[in-house]
Design a protein around this motif. Structure first.
Motif, PDB file in Angstrom:
ATOM      1  N   VAL A  56      23.278 -19.750 -56.975  1.00 48.39           N
ATOM      2  CA  VAL A  56      24.364 -19.336 -56.079  1.00 48.39           C
ATOM      3  C   VAL A  56      25.512 -20.331 -56.167  1.00 48.39           C
ATOM      4  N   ARG A  57      25.194 -21.622 -56.064  1.00 53.91           N
ATOM      5  CA  ARG A  57      26.239 -22.651 -56.081  1.00 53.91           C
ATOM      6  C   ARG A  57      26.995 -22.656 -57.409  1.00 53.91           C
ATOM      7  N   ALA A  58      26.295 -22.368 -58.509  1.00 51.70           N
ATOM      8  CA  ALA A  58      26.934 -22.377 -59.825  1.00 51.70           C
ATOM      9  C   ALA A  58      28.014 -21.311 -59.951  1.00 51.70           C
ATOM     10  N   LEU A  59      27.948 -20.283 -59.106  1.00 47.65           N
ATOM     11  CA  LEU A  59      28.951 -19.210 -59.146  1.00 47.65           C
ATOM     12  C   LEU A  59      30.190 -19.545 -58.313  1.00 47.65           C
ATOM     13  N   SER A  60      30.157 -20.654 -57.596  1.00 46.42           N
ATOM     14  CA  SER A  60      31.283 -21.108 -56.770  1.00 46.42           C
ATOM     15  C   SER A  60      31.810 -19.991 -55.856  1.00 46.42           C
ATOM     16  N   PRO A  61      30.938 -19.392 -55.042  1.00 45.19           N
ATOM     17  CA  PRO A  61      31.418 -18.330 -54.152  1.00 45.19           C
ATOM     18  C   PRO A  61      32.258 -18.901 -53.005  1.00 45.19           C
ATOM     19  N   ASP A  62      33.185 -18.092 -52.540  1.00 47.38           N
ATOM     20  CA  ASP A  62      33.934 -18.459 -51.337  1.00 47.38           C
ATOM     21  C   ASP A  62      33.114 -18.205 -50.086  1.00 47.38           C
ATOM     22  N   LEU A  63      32.154 -17.275 -50.187  1.00 49.29           N
ATOM     23  CA  LEU A  63      31.372 -16.875 -49.015  1.00 49.29           C
ATOM     24  C   LEU A  63      30.018 -16.362 -49.474  1.00 49.29           C
ATOM     25  N   VAL A  64      28.973 -16.768 -48.742  1.00 50.31           N
ATOM     26  CA  VAL A  64      27.633 -16.207 -48.934  1.00 50.31           C
ATOM     27  C   VAL A  64      27.272 -15.445 -47.666  1.00 50.31           C
ATOM     28  N   LEU A  65      26.980 -14.177 -47.829  1.00 52.13           N
ATOM     29  CA  LEU A  65      26.523 -13.359 -46.711  1.00 52.13           C
ATOM     30  C   LEU A  65      25.003 -13.415 -46.676  1.00 52.13           C
ATOM     31  N   TYR A  93      19.605  -7.560 -33.655  1.00 48.94           N
ATOM     32  CA  TYR A  93      18.382  -7.027 -33.052  1.00 48.94           C
ATOM     33  C   TYR A  93      18.603  -5.564 -32.665  1.00 48.94           C
ATOM     34  N   SER A  94      19.561  -5.325 -31.796  1.00 51.36           N
ATOM     35  CA  SER A  94      19.838  -3.970 -31.328  1.00 51.36           C
ATOM     36  C   SER A  94      20.799  -3.251 -32.266  1.00 51.36           C
ATOM     37  N   LEU A  95      20.972  -1.957 -32.039  1.00 51.09           N
ATOM     38  CA  LEU A  95      21.962  -1.203 -32.803  1.00 51.09           C
ATOM     39  C   LEU A  95      23.356  -1.749 -32.536  1.00 51.09           C
ATOM     40  N   HIS A  96      23.634  -2.139 -31.298  1.00 54.95           N
ATOM     41  CA  HIS A  96      24.924  -2.758 -30.988  1.00 54.95           C
ATOM     42  C   HIS A  96      25.129  -4.015 -31.819  1.00 54.95           C
ATOM     43  N   ASP A  97      24.072  -4.802 -32.023  1.00 59.68           N
ATOM     44  CA  ASP A  97      24.175  -6.002 -32.861  1.00 59.68           C
ATOM     45  C   ASP A  97      24.504  -5.630 -34.301  1.00 59.68           C
ATOM     46  N   VAL A  98      23.915  -4.538 -34.783  1.00 58.68           N
ATOM     47  CA  VAL A  98      24.214  -4.093 -36.147  1.00 58.68           C
ATOM     48  C   VAL A  98      25.702  -3.777 -36.280  1.00 58.68           C
ATOM     49  N   TYR A  99      26.225  -3.074 -35.291  1.00 54.57           N
ATOM     50  CA  TYR A  99      27.655  -2.764 -35.313  1.00 54.57           C
ATOM     51  C   TYR A  99      28.487  -4.041 -35.317  1.00 54.57           C
ATOM     52  N   ARG A 100      28.084  -5.002 -34.503  1.00 58.33           N
ATOM     53  CA  ARG A 100      28.825  -6.269 -34.450  1.00 58.33           C
ATOM     54  C   ARG A 100      28.764  -6.992 -35.793  1.00 58.33           C
ATOM     55  N   SER A 101      27.621  -6.915 -36.465  1.00 63.64           N
ATOM     56  CA  SER A 101      27.485  -7.521 -37.789  1.00 63.64           C
ATOM     57  C   SER A 101      28.462  -6.905 -38.772  1.00 63.64           C
ATOM     58  N   ILE A 102      28.596  -5.580 -38.712  1.00 62.01           N
ATOM     59  CA  ILE A 102      29.536  -4.894 -39.607  1.00 62.01           C
ATOM     60  C   ILE A 102      30.961  -5.359 -39.328  1.00 62.01           C
ATOM     61  N   HIS A 103      31.308  -5.452 -38.047  1.00 60.59           N
ATOM     62  CA  HIS A 103      32.640  -5.956 -37.696  1.00 60.59           C
ATOM     63  C   HIS A 103      32.840  -7.385 -38.217  1.00 60.59           C
ATOM     64  N   ASP A 104      31.816  -8.238 -38.076  1.00 63.50           N
ATOM     65  CA  ASP A 104      31.935  -9.628 -38.507  1.00 63.50           C
ATOM     66  C   ASP A 104      32.109  -9.721 -40.026  1.00 63.50           C
ATOM     67  N   ILE A 105      31.341  -8.938 -40.754  1.00 65.87           N
ATOM     68  CA  ILE A 105      31.454  -8.958 -42.215  1.00 65.87           C
ATOM     69  C   ILE A 105      32.811  -8.419 -42.644  1.00 65.87           C
ATOM     70  N   ALA A 106      33.248  -7.333 -42.006  1.00 74.05           N
ATOM     71  CA  ALA A 106      34.563  -6.766 -42.346  1.00 74.05           C
ATOM     72  C   ALA A 106      35.673  -7.776 -42.090  1.00 74.05           C
ATOM     73  N   ALA A 108      35.364 -11.059 -42.135  1.00 73.94           N
ATOM     74  CA  ALA A 108      35.262 -12.126 -43.135  1.00 73.94           C
ATOM     75  C   ALA A 108      35.790 -11.678 -44.487  1.00 73.94           C
ATOM     76  N   LEU A 109      35.707 -10.392 -44.772  1.00 69.03           N
ATOM     77  CA  LEU A 109      36.202  -9.857 -46.046  1.00 69.03           C
ATOM     78  C   LEU A 109      37.659  -9.406 -45.940  1.00 69.03           C
ATOM     79  N   ARG A 110      38.249  -9.618 -44.763  1.00 71.04           N
ATOM     80  CA  ARG A 110      39.667  -9.327 -44.514  1.00 71.04           C
ATOM     81  C   ARG A 110      39.976  -7.829 -44.510  1.00 71.04           C
ATOM     82  N   VAL A 111      38.987  -7.034 -44.068  1.00 72.08           N
ATOM     83  CA  VAL A 111      39.201  -5.585 -43.957  1.00 72.08           C
ATOM     84  C   VAL A 111      38.707  -5.100 -42.585  1.00 72.08           C
ATOM     85  N   PRO A 112      39.200  -5.672 -41.494  1.00 75.98           N
ATOM     86  CA  PRO A 112      38.670  -5.329 -40.176  1.00 75.98           C
ATOM     87  C   PRO A 112      38.797  -3.845 -39.835  1.00 75.98           C
ATOM     88  N   ALA A 113      39.865  -3.199 -40.280  1.00 77.21           N
ATOM     89  CA  ALA A 113      40.039  -1.783 -39.956  1.00 77.21           C
ATOM     90  C   ALA A 113      38.945  -0.936 -40.612  1.00 77.21           C
TER      91      ALA A 113
END
Length: 258
Positions: A56-65, A93-106, A108-113
């Motif tokens: 992973v480190r050898a690929l010099s990623p900006d972000l690891v999910l 844990y909950s479905l609401h948490d899953v939704y929050r995870s999607i928002h957080d990843i979006a 971080a990837l600069r695509v919140p919409a």
């Protein structure tokens, strides 16, 4: 400048692709198998719990999910952090948490919409159906021996209730639980982790010692739903919901209300 992203865990990979950001991926873990046309063209850096941190480190990623959704992930996450890698750690844990995870990843990837649109689409595709008085009690099991199932503090519990059923393990206030005695289940769903759905064996459940008085066993209501649709906290939970909804509808068709 485009981000360079390494995705660790199937669900994170599927979220990235559902957000239309597959082009940002430079590698995934070896358990990420969907969508095949994306993951098949990327370096795969080891199994979920044995991710090759140096690769992973050898690929010099900006972000690891990465995530803490499976026991043992904490060691992987600590290894990534010790390597000086920037990580976004998902722990739903909950479905609401899953939704929050999607928002957080979006975000971080600069695509919140896109994240908001994905969550809205999932929510619309999984309407909550009211449970009938005779709604089936459903056990979704992650492993057959010992039995490990989805308990009350889980996204599967939320999906079961949305589908118009009741969770047979709803008395267990945990994400997963091993029932101390056979639960009162009207239907059992095999969703065994790490096993291909074509290798799920209903006979293993139907012959389970001490469970012969469980309604699901007596009536042979044992169903197979891929762990890809119930065990991965991402967009394909919609498919898991639909499978549970179909189960509920078939249950009521066989046992009509009086």
């Amino acid at each position: 400048m485009s981000l360079r992203v390494v995705s660790h865990t199937c669900s994170n990979t599927e979220i990235v692709c559902a957000l239309g950001c597959a082009d940002l991926l430079v590698a995934v873990d070896s358990d990420s198998d969907f969508p095949p046309e994306v993951v098949g063209a990327l370096p795969q850096l080891g199994r979920d719990l044995a991710l090759d941190t140096e690769a992973v480190r050898a690929l010099s990623p900006d972000l690891v999910l990465t995530s803490l959704t499976v026991p043992g992930h904490e060691r992987v996450v600590q290894g990534l952090r010790d390597a000086g890698l920037r990580c976004l750690v998902i722990e739903p844990y909950s479905l609401h948490d899953v939704y929050r995870s999607i928002h957080d990843i979006a975000a971080a990837l600069r695509v919140p919409a896109r994240g908001a649109a994905l969550v809205d689409g999932m929510e619309a595709a999984m309407p909550a159906r009211p449970a009938r008085p005779d709604a089936p009690r459903v056990l979704v099991e992650w492993w057959p021996k010992p039995v490990i199932g989805a308990a009350r503090r889980s996204w599967v519990h939320d999906l079961i209730e949305r589908a118009g059923a009741r969770n047979a393990l709803d008395a267990q206030d945990a994400p997963t639980a091993t029932p101390p005695t056979p639960p009162a289940a009207d239907a059992i769903v095999m969703s065994w982790c790490g096993v291909k759905v074509e290798n799920y064996r209903a006979d293993v459940v139907l012959r389970r010692e001490g469970w012969q008085e469980v309604a699901a066993i007596r009536e042979a209501r044992v169903h197979a739903v891929s762990e890809a649709f119930l065990g991965r906290p991402g967009p394909r939970l919609v498919d898991g919901y639909r499978a549970l909804r179909d189960l509920v509808e078939r249950f009521h068709a066989r046992t009509p209300a009086h």
